[in-house]
Design a protein around this motif. Structure first.
Motif, PDB file in Angstrom:
ATOM      1  N   HIS A 159      15.071  33.899  45.265  1.00  0.00           N
ATOM      2  CA  HIS A 159      14.878  33.302  46.590  1.00  0.00           C
ATOM      3  C   HIS A 159      15.302  34.264  47.702  1.00  0.00           C
ATOM      4  O   HIS A 159      15.869  33.844  48.718  1.00  0.00           O
ATOM      5  CB  HIS A 159      15.683  31.989  46.695  1.00  0.00           C
ATOM      6  N   HIS A 219      13.777  35.747  50.013  1.00  0.00           N
ATOM      7  CA  HIS A 219      13.187  35.543  51.338  1.00  0.00           C
ATOM      8  C   HIS A 219      13.887  34.449  52.144  1.00  0.00           C
ATOM      9  O   HIS A 219      13.668  34.353  53.353  1.00  0.00           O
ATOM     10  CB  HIS A 219      11.691  35.259  51.221  1.00  0.00           C
ATOM     11  N   VAL A 220      14.731  33.633  51.518  1.00  0.00           N
ATOM     12  CA  VAL A 220      15.457  32.597  52.265  1.00  0.00           C
ATOM     13  C   VAL A 220      16.977  32.737  52.147  1.00  0.00           C
ATOM     14  O   VAL A 220      17.712  31.900  52.666  1.00  0.00           O
ATOM     15  CB  VAL A 220      15.022  31.170  51.831  1.00  0.00           C
ATOM     16  N   ALA A 265      15.007  25.447  54.749  1.00  0.00           N
ATOM     17  CA  ALA A 265      14.190  26.514  54.166  1.00  0.00           C
ATOM     18  C   ALA A 265      14.606  26.794  52.724  1.00  0.00           C
ATOM     19  O   ALA A 265      13.755  26.901  51.830  1.00  0.00           O
ATOM     20  CB  ALA A 265      14.302  27.784  55.015  1.00  0.00           C
ATOM     21  N   ASP A 308      12.589  25.715  49.138  1.00  0.00           N
ATOM     22  CA  ASP A 308      12.274  26.739  48.144  1.00  0.00           C
ATOM     23  C   ASP A 308      12.877  26.397  46.783  1.00  0.00           C
ATOM     24  O   ASP A 308      12.238  26.595  45.751  1.00  0.00           O
ATOM     25  CB  ASP A 308      12.766  28.105  48.629  1.00  0.00           C
ATOM     26  N   GLY A 362      11.042  22.920  45.787  1.00  0.00           N
ATOM     27  CA  GLY A 362       9.595  23.028  45.712  1.00  0.00           C
ATOM     28  C   GLY A 362       8.877  21.974  46.513  1.00  0.00           C
ATOM     29  O   GLY A 362       7.763  21.592  46.198  1.00  0.00           O
ATOM     30  N   ASP A 407       7.559  22.210  49.386  1.00  0.00           N
ATOM     31  CA  ASP A 407       6.415  22.706  50.153  1.00  0.00           C
ATOM     32  C   ASP A 407       5.127  22.698  49.338  1.00  0.00           C
ATOM     33  O   ASP A 407       4.053  22.515  49.878  1.00  0.00           O
ATOM     34  CB  ASP A 407       6.672  24.142  50.639  1.00  0.00           C
ATOM     35  N   ARG A 413       7.405  23.255  41.795  1.00  0.00           N
ATOM     36  CA  ARG A 413       8.103  24.536  41.893  1.00  0.00           C
ATOM     37  C   ARG A 413       8.072  25.210  40.535  1.00  0.00           C
ATOM     38  O   ARG A 413       8.449  24.614  39.536  1.00  0.00           O
ATOM     39  CB  ARG A 413       9.556  24.303  42.320  1.00  0.00           C
TER      40      ARG A 413
END
Length: 189
Positions: free
Chosen positions: A132, A134-135, A168, A172, A175, A177, A181
């Motif tokens: 993870h 990116h977050v 955010a 992530d 899952g 979004d 996931r």
């Protein structure tokens, strides 16, 4: 031609060939780590005062996380956590500090449900950065803001920022979004 000269030329050629191979390996390793960790790569290089140390640490993180048995959430657990998140978000208007504290606990719960140990903040960040990256800066920022909430030092705007950062990472991890996931396991040794 003297045999020593021939042997010397062959050895020199082998040394150059090995050097080029090592240089190529190092470039591929760096590119792979930069791709996987994104801004976390640059942060680690800066924190460790050098590329070699940073890359060794990042590879150690990957090896550690491989031993943790990180897994997907069952659909019921994902739905339960998503419902809990909705409740935490709804609470924000009436109790921003309480909502941020609840978001922190819920992110920890989601981490544990996925198989991450929840210990020191630094170790959590290191473990999360593997899948993870990116977050992970969002998590750092949220923790930084929420650490000021018990004494009431964080403004409502800062608390809102913490909630967005927690959201955010939560999305992530859980899952929410994309619905389902999938565990990323794209590390090529």
């Amino acid at each position: 031609m003297d045999m020593r000269v021939v042997t010397g030329i062959i050895l020199l050629g082998l040394i150059v060939l090995v050097g080029i191979s090592l240089w190529g390996y190092q470039r591929r390793r760096t590119a792979r780590l930069r791709s996987r960790f994104g801004s976390e790569y640059e942060r680690t290089v800066q924190d460790r005062a050098g590329r070699a140390r940073a890359e060794a640490e990042l590879e150690a993180r990957v090896q550690r996380v491989k031993t943790l048995h990180i897994h997907d959430l069952e659909s019921k657990e994902r739905a339960r956590l998503a419902q809990a998140w909705q409740s935490v978000q709804t609470q924000f208007a009436d109790d921003p500090q309480g909502s941020v504290a609840a978001a922190d606990r819920l992110v920890g719960e989601a981490m544990q449900a996925r198989g991450y140990p929840v210990g020191s903040s630094e170790q959590c960040v290191a473990d999360l950065s593997v899948y993870h990256a990116h977050v992970v800066d969002d998590y750092r920022r949220a923790r930084e803001i929420s650490s000021g909430t018990p004494s009431g030092q964080a403004s409502t705007e800062h608390l809102r920022e913490a909630m967005l950062c927690y959201r955010a990472l939560f999305a992530d991890l859980v899952g929410t979004d994309t619905g389902k996931r999938e565990v990323r396991n794209d590390w090529a040794a």
